[in-house]
Design a protein around this motif. Structure first.
Motif, mmCIF file in Angstrom:
data_model
loop_
_atom_site.group_PDB
_atom_site.id
_atom_site.type_symbol
_atom_site.label_atom_id
_atom_site.label_comp_id
_atom_site.label_asym_id
_atom_site.label_seq_id
_atom_site.Cartn_x
_atom_site.Cartn_y
_atom_site.Cartn_z
ATOM 1 N N THR A 108 20.499 25.219 64.425
ATOM 2 C CA THR A 108 21.609 24.293 64.190
ATOM 3 C C THR A 108 21.096 22.905 63.822
ATOM 4 O OG1 THR A 108 21.737 24.001 66.586
ATOM 5 C CG2 THR A 108 23.327 25.513 65.576
ATOM 6 N N HIS A 112 16.623 29.424 57.529
ATOM 7 C CA HIS A 112 17.013 29.360 58.936
ATOM 8 C C HIS A 112 15.774 29.233 59.815
ATOM 9 C CE1 HIS A 112 16.358 33.848 59.795
ATOM 10 N NE2 HIS A 112 16.196 33.755 58.494
ATOM 11 N N THR A 170 22.505 30.457 63.074
ATOM 12 C CA THR A 170 23.081 29.944 61.840
ATOM 13 C C THR A 170 21.977 29.580 60.850
ATOM 14 O OG1 THR A 170 24.656 28.337 60.935
ATOM 15 C CG2 THR A 170 23.225 27.564 62.706
ATOM 16 N N PHE A 190 26.585 32.442 59.701
ATOM 17 C CA PHE A 190 26.489 32.641 61.141
ATOM 18 C C PHE A 190 26.316 34.129 61.418
ATOM 19 C CE2 PHE A 190 29.077 28.964 60.335
ATOM 20 C CZ PHE A 190 28.684 28.025 61.267
ATOM 21 N N TYR A 211 28.998 33.200 67.806
ATOM 22 C CA TYR A 211 27.751 33.305 67.045
ATOM 23 C C TYR A 211 26.598 32.674 67.807
ATOM 24 C CZ TYR A 211 31.313 34.415 63.713
ATOM 25 O OH TYR A 211 32.395 35.008 63.120
ATOM 26 N N PRO A 257 25.762 26.755 67.919
ATOM 27 C CA PRO A 257 26.394 27.266 66.695
ATOM 28 C C PRO A 257 27.890 26.986 66.612
ATOM 29 C CG PRO A 257 24.789 28.845 67.481
ATOM 30 C CD PRO A 257 24.904 27.783 68.542
#
Length: 195
Positions: A146, A71, A57, A34, A54, A180
């Motif tokens: 996410t 990511h 992630t 994160f 955050y 997140p």
């Protein structure tokens, strides 16, 4: 206001290019990482997330003995001609001072599941998956940050967030998305380090 849905953009405006990742952190495949930027977008995401710490992630993978963070983030493409895609960055780049003000590493309680999730995330990266600007997690054609982490873990047999979704409505956009903090609070993850 459209930046509210830049859930994964955690870019800051700091001049510091050093990584904030502490040298004593030993990442493992499947770790969920994160970051929070210090920029406006990161602030908006955290406010929308109910004050979560955050705004972005990713998931750690092993690529031929090298650790990378897979990511999905908008605005970090290699060139203006390229569309936003799922990326694979070195952890030091993911946690670079230009992008991250603070960070955290969380680890799945089941190492076998974590390894499988890392493989699933790597496959998403390898197929060139586009970033999901509509924040629609009902398909895997495009993904946001996410969504990618949840998808990878579900492919490994474990949902980190269950049915948890948040309604976000903006002009021209209506979405149900995962924040997140939903992933961060998963009972199936333990916090390894915050920094």
């Amino acid at each position: 206001m459209a930046c509210l849905l830049s859930v994964c953009a955690a870019c800051s405006h700091r001049d510091d290019t050093r990584s904030i990742l502490p040298p004593d952190v030993a990442l493992r495949p499947g770790d969920v990482v994160f970051r929070q930027g210090s920029g406006f977008t990161s602030h908006v995401v955290r406010v929308a997330d109910g004050g979560g710490n955050y705004s972005h992630t990713g998931i750690v993978v092993d690529s031929a003995g090298h650790q990378l963070v897979v990511h999905a983030v908008p605005g970090e493409r290699m060139s203006e001609d390229e569309p936003d895609r799922v990326k694979a960055d070195a952890p030091e780049v993911f946690f670079g001072g230009m992008r991250a003000a603070i960070g955290a590493v969380a680890r799945c309680n089941d190492s076998v599941v974590a390894t499988k999730a890392a493989r699933a995330a790597w496959q998403v990266y390898q197929r060139g998956t586009l970033f999901d600007h509509a924040y629609d997690d009902t398909d895997t054609v495009q993904m946001y940050c996410t969504e990618l982490v949840e998808h990878a873990y579900k492919a490994a047999g474990l949902s980190l967030v269950g049915q948890q979704r948040h309604e976000v409505q903006l002009p021209g956009l209506h979405s149900r998305c995962i924040f997140p903090s939903d992933v961060f609070r998963s009972p199936d993850l333990r916090i390894v380090k915050t920094f």
